[in-house]
Design an enzyme around this catalytic site. Structure first.
Site, PDB file in Angstrom:
ATOM      1  N   HIS A 146       0.843  -1.194   0.000  1.00 38.80           N
ATOM      2  CA  HIS A 146       0.000   0.000   0.000  1.00 38.80           C
ATOM      3  C   HIS A 146       0.876   1.242   0.000  1.00 38.80           C
ATOM      4  CE1 HIS A 146      -3.496   2.481   0.718  1.00 38.80           C
ATOM      5  NE2 HIS A 146      -2.723   3.198   1.501  1.00 38.80           N
ATOM      6  N   ASP A 183     -15.270   2.883   6.918  1.00 37.08           N
ATOM      7  CA  ASP A 183     -14.219   3.706   6.317  1.00 37.08           C
ATOM      8  C   ASP A 183     -14.706   4.363   5.039  1.00 37.08           C
ATOM      9  OD1 ASP A 183     -11.380   4.617   6.083  1.00 37.08           O
ATOM     10  OD2 ASP A 183     -11.634   3.589   4.181  1.00 37.08           O
ATOM     11  N   ARG A 241     -14.115  12.798   5.626  1.00 39.88           N
ATOM     12  CA  ARG A 241     -12.824  13.415   5.961  1.00 39.88           C
ATOM     13  C   ARG A 241     -12.308  14.262   4.805  1.00 39.88           C
ATOM     14  NH1 ARG A 241      -9.214   8.705   7.149  1.00 39.88           N
ATOM     15  NH2 ARG A 241      -7.598  10.286   7.288  1.00 39.88           N
ATOM     16  N   SER A 280      -7.769   3.861   8.665  1.00 37.75           N
ATOM     17  CA  SER A 280      -8.398   3.742   7.357  1.00 37.75           C
ATOM     18  C   SER A 280      -7.623   2.778   6.466  1.00 37.75           C
ATOM     19  CB  SER A 280      -8.458   5.134   6.720  1.00 37.75           C
ATOM     20  OG  SER A 280      -8.836   5.062   5.376  1.00 37.75           O
ATOM     21  N   LYS A 323      -8.743  -1.530   5.781  1.00 39.45           N
ATOM     22  CA  LYS A 323      -8.996  -2.032   4.426  1.00 39.45           C
ATOM     23  C   LYS A 323      -8.023  -3.147   4.056  1.00 39.45           C
ATOM     24  CE  LYS A 323      -9.111   2.113   2.876  1.00 39.45           C
ATOM     25  NZ  LYS A 323      -9.155   3.374   2.135  1.00 39.45           N
TER      26      LYS A 323
END
Lengths: 447, 447
Positions: free
Chosen positions: B82, B161, B168, B183, B187
């Site tokens: 990620h 989320d 957000r 967040s 995920k």
């Protein structure tokens, strides 16, 4: 310009300029900026504050989000009082008739109960028929005729604050000095006043519990009022115990009537209430040029009680706003609550403290305030204190009596009220009720 | 428990316990807690942060707001990567095929462009037919067959989320480490991974511009992953200039294909991109037990380019997700943008800096990203850099070429792109692209 940029700017501690604040407030009122962006902005304000100039600009923009009432065609210097909210604070009900009776017009836009505190509108509406939702022409007509008028915020007056206040209440963004100051002052400036006296509460039952924060708020309010060309002074007064003896709408009307009649308020448990009332009235009469000094104003205020003119003014005001003045003249005719419960103590000694926050919250459970926005108020419900700070107590003494129609709350309420009293074996030191006087020139300890 | 109490608690800097956080998150997903209360809470989190334990609890509650995909019936150690988001960051498009080609399954749930950064989903969808909205059974079927799968967040995966992230984004509450970490990790943990490699960007084009904040985020992410029993490592990589040469969806696909074919990425302007890709791939192959060290993994990664297996894996993955692999094999067939504009300089010297934030924002105006949530993306639009930091320039040189169908933006875009380049008379000092390596045991400078 986007809302996110402006939220971020405030979040980072920058100052927003007039154009940015205007865009934000106008967009919020128009509904193009949603609640969820405004609440994030308000929380950023809570942490980052506003500069002096920014607070002034914010207040002016809030003010001009709606109509500003013009009372220039009504003779006299119009003076109002605003309190930041307390428990048992029925000062406006006594003060407005006094000051009007002494010849200074009092245009007053008040609020409803908020959090643990009561609201002047709810108290007035416990008088059968009393209307607080007057139109602007009705408002002007009553003040012209009676010399005082007490109404709620209309849709024309500071709509930005009306919407923002409701949001702040449910997003934990109330306790922020620039936002409080902008909210209070925009409404007061919209009323058509020439001068303003502020009663900033401090202590356990106030929104600002510390003296330092209360002083900061008082100075901010005075600075804004002065900045708008309105003579503004403030008192910081103690809210560590409830003011007077009653908490609850009709109960507070009764105490106010008895004080206006001169039956109570001299060397009794309502003395603190009348001390605050007379000093605020004295300051209003000074600003309204009916007295040279606050002390001289206080004398006029006392005389208006003694000669009955203040009480008559309340009857006149009540009738002018659709209320049944005979209900005030015959207090005993009012419906009785289903339950009246004495709260007794098994202790001996002296009352050291009475937790006004806790009593305010308990009075809501009795029906005297709203738990939810849609709740209706029971005007009869509330608490009458039998003892105040400094009083001696013996085992078996009654500390307070409470009134309610609600069966289910009797035991928890009794328990909470008892626990709100703290005792000690020796008499506590006497503390002043009026702590400080704040004016443009500075702060003075009040004697 | 009321939302206001919990907002106030966080506002005052307290830690919320599991029950309180659960009540808040569940209420928000169910719609009983409105956006305006959640945004005030999120802003309070921005200022007050969360404790380590609170962040872990928050992540777990977010994770369990929806389904957790079980990939245990698929052989191998599933490893994902990620990135916290950058400009020109097409690493996932190259990395996933490499790692899958080397035998480690890559289950990847990606995002769309956010703020000034591009999104892997938008890039993939520029390939004709490529579907990123797969169902969970389709997701499992693709990873079983191909060894890699790249999809968007579904409604089943971390719905809390999905809702909170959108909020957000529009309330300036993105840049908060516990919220970012919760967040990302909720995920990633929902995907069915066994291990995770993180690419935390730092510098002007990253969400965390300072190294210290990037390090804090990397350590928080590693701590959470480890806390959930997943081996997690992070790299902090430079995002002070765009990665590689392209910004814009199809342009980045083209660069990725050319890198996968081995035509680019050696001693050219795409070297930085491939350096990051190989190191991340090396770490994934180590975590997936196909290599003993990251260095050994890097060798495998390079070999998968050289032997063509990584490129073939991209074609296979594209076909499995409904995409037209022949579009990748015949890049020249893609529709041409209406305008292609060269941005030239009149300066001489060396490129000292390229403002990736500004180029990211400019690419949105060309059509490569969304200004508003409802905007559609033009896959052809974007920017190709002709010069990167350290390159020498002469008057008349082309700095970049940009592509768009939008007539109205040509002049402002040219101007913004030119101004994003800063020059100096002498060659700038070479800066490393990979700054640090963070694992459970600590932080190491990367060499």
């Amino acid at each position: 310009m986007t809302p996110v940029e402006l939220i971020k700017k405030k979040r980072e501690g920058s100052t927003l300029n007039e154009e940015e604040l205007r865009w934000l407030i106008q967009g919020y009122v128009a509904g193009t900026i949603p609640d969820y962006q405004m609440s994030a902005f308000l929380m950023a304000c809570f942490f980052q504050g506003m500069s002096e100039e920014e607070t002034l600009t914010f207040t002016r923009l809030m003010l001009h989000s709606g109509d500003v009432i013009d009372l220039s065609d009504i003779p006299g210097i119009k003076v109002d009082k605003h309190s930041t909210g307390g428990v048992g604070d029925k000062v406006s009900l006594i003060l407005a008739p006094i000051v009007a009776a002494c010849g200074v017009p009092v245009p007053m836009i008040s609020g409803r109960g908020l959090g643990h505190t009561g609201g002047t509108l709810d108290k007035l509406e416990s008088i059968p028929g009393f209307r607080t939702a007057l139109s602007i022409p009705e408002y002007k007509s009553v003040i012209r005729k009676v010399g005082a008028v007490l109404i709620g915020q209309t849709n024309e007056i500071v709509p930005a604050d009306k919407k923002m206040y409701a949001l702040r209440d449910v997003t934990a963004t109330v306790e922020c000095i620039p936002l409080i100051a902008g909210s209070i002052m925009s409404k007061k400036l919209a009323e058509g006043i020439d001068a303003l006296v502020l009663d900033v509460k401090t202590g356990r039952g106030a929104f600002m519990q510390s003296y330092a924060r209360s002083l900061e708020l008082a100075q901010t309010l005075v600075r804004i009022g002065t900045g708008f060309g309105k003579e503004t002074v403030a008192f910081i007064t103690d809210m560590s115990q409830p003011l007077g003896t009653t908490i609850g709408n009709w109960l507070e009307v009764v105490e106010s009537v008895e004080c206006l009649k001169g039956k109570r308020g001299h060397d009794d448990a309502s003395s603190d209430l009348m001390e605050v009332t007379h000093v605020l009235a004295g300051a209003m009469l000074m600003l309204g040029k009916k007295a040279k000094t606050i002390a001289e104003g206080v004398e006029l205020s006392r005389a208006s009680i003694a000669n009955g003119s203040a009480y008559r003014k309340l009857l006149e005001l009540t009738a002018a706003q659709g209320g049944d003045a005979s209900a005030l003249e015959n207090l005993e005719r009012y419906p009785l609550p289903r339950h009246s419960i004495e709260v007794k103590t098994m202790d001996t000694g002296y009352v050291a403290e009475i937790d006004s926050l806790e009593l305010g919250l308990t009075s809501i459970t009795l029906g005297a305030g709203r738990g939810l926005i849609e709740d209706t108020i029971d005007p009869k419900a509330g608490i009458v204190l039998s003892k105040k700070v400094g009083d001696s107590i013996d085992a078996g003494d009654t500390l307070a009596v409470f009134y309610t129609d609600r069966e289910a709350v009797l035991e928890p309420a009794r328990d909470r009220i008892r626990k709100a009293f703290r005792f000690q074996p020796t008499p506590p030191q006497q503390k002043p009720i009026i702590l400080s006087y704040v004016e443009k020139g500075g702060v003075k300890t009040w004697m």
